[in-house]
Design an enzyme around this catalytic site. Structure first.
Site, PDB file in Angstrom:
ATOM      1  N   PRO A 248       0.793  -1.238   0.000  1.00 27.72           N
ATOM      2  CA  PRO A 248       0.000   0.000   0.000  1.00 27.72           C
ATOM      3  C   PRO A 248       0.820   1.281   0.000  1.00 27.72           C
ATOM      4  O   PRO A 248       0.842   2.040   0.980  1.00 27.72           O
ATOM      5  CB  PRO A 248      -0.825  -0.135   1.285  1.00 27.72           C
ATOM      6  N   CYS A 249       1.456   1.572  -1.123  1.00 30.42           N
ATOM      7  CA  CYS A 249       2.214   2.814  -1.230  1.00 30.42           C
ATOM      8  C   CYS A 249       1.294   4.035  -1.138  1.00 30.42           C
ATOM      9  O   CYS A 249       1.756   5.143  -0.816  1.00 30.42           O
ATOM     10  CB  CYS A 249       3.010   2.849  -2.524  1.00 30.42           C
ATOM     11  N   HIS A 250       0.001   3.838  -1.381  1.00 32.97           N
ATOM     12  CA  HIS A 250      -0.938   4.954  -1.287  1.00 32.97           C
ATOM     13  C   HIS A 250      -1.108   5.437   0.150  1.00 32.97           C
ATOM     14  O   HIS A 250      -1.629   6.533   0.375  1.00 32.97           O
ATOM     15  CB  HIS A 250      -2.300   4.541  -1.855  1.00 32.97           C
TER      16      HIS A 250
END
Length: 282
Positions: A248-250
């Site tokens: 989850p780079c977001h």
């Protein structure tokens, strides 16, 4: 070839609705949204709420530009406690339904030589997605709404230029179903195969400790991996994450509360953060 990862009707409704909501200024009323979707207000509200977990009106609030700052103030996660948070309540969502392993540094240095990577196009809650995987698990997810299908394909293929790429969506379909459709009900964990340099792998493993509906900062990630001064390098590694959404780079934001960058377009990042927040709160 597009193979829906879940009920295609719901995915298409969600994809179109998210695009409409994200582009709307001022916000659209329920009647306006339903009319644009060629549905009755009651039917649209029922379908939308079934998928997102909240009403269209509430979801528009999550998509507000100030949401990132609110999340940073209210749902900031220090990675020392993230694992505990991830095991509690609905905050876990998909996170506990992943297992991962990383390619060795030597294998990574060979740029995918001798590796077969399977790929296929799938509908997702965030638009058309390209999913890639090896026999060990998913190794790439990209979104094409803000780019093009050709650019998304070229981007992911360039990560492992010496690999052999084979179109086989049916091989990937069970994993994609877990990832986008039934992750919180899956009997088996979705496997990830992380292909990157050692420093990148450390950053991506740190990202996996951030629970759904929570966020952290690039500097916090740098601290967590033992390189507190490498904030810029951490940001680069976050941006090079090949497995969007599942790694989850977001969930990485700037200290200021700004969204920072997102490889597949900031509208997609905002939509994912809003979608996760809505499902946690619901």
């Amino acid at each position: 070839m597009n193979v829906p990862a879940h009920d295609g009707y719901h995915f298409n409704v969600m994809r179109r609705a998210i695009d409409l909501i994200d582009d709307a200024d001022p916000k659209l009323s329920l009647n306006e949204l339903a009319e644009k979707m060629n549905m009755s207000p009651a039917h649209f509200q029922r379908v939308f709420t079934q998928w997102v977990g909240v009403s269209p009106k509430r979801y528009q609030q999550y998509l507000a530009l100030g949401q990132a700052k609110d999340m940073l103030a209210e749902r900031f996660t220090t990675l020392d406690t993230a694992h505990e948070l991830g095991l509690s309540g609905t905050g876990r969502l998909y996170d506990l339904f992943l297992r991962w392993e990383a390619m060795s540094p030597g294998e990574f240095a060979r740029k995918g030589e001798g590796l077969t990577v399977y790929w296929g196009w799938f509908d997702s809650p965030f638009g058309l997605s390209l999913v890639m995987g090896t026999q060990k698990g998913i190794c790439g997810i990209g979104f094409a709404n803000e780019t093009t299908e050709e650019a998304t394909m070229g981007d992911l293929m360039s990560r492992w230029p010496k690999a052999a790429f084979v179109e086989d969506p049916m091989m990937l379909r069970p994993w994609v179903l877990n990832a986008f459709g039934a992750g919180d009900q899956a009997e088996e964990k979705t496997p990830l195969y992380m292909i990157g340099a050692p420093f990148q792998i450390k950053v991506w493993e740190a990202l996996l400790q951030i629970p759904s509906g929570h966020v952290t900062t690039y500097s916090e990630i740098a601290e967590a991996i033992g390189h507190p001064k490498a904030v810029r390098a951490v940001g680069t590694a976050v941006g090079r994450n090949p497995v969007s959404f599942l790694i989850p780079c977001h969930r990485a934001l700037r200290k200021s509360g700004g969204l920072g960058g997102y490889h597949w377009g900031l509208p997609v990042k905002r939509a994912i953060l809003a979608w996760e927040s809505a499902r946690v709160d619901a």
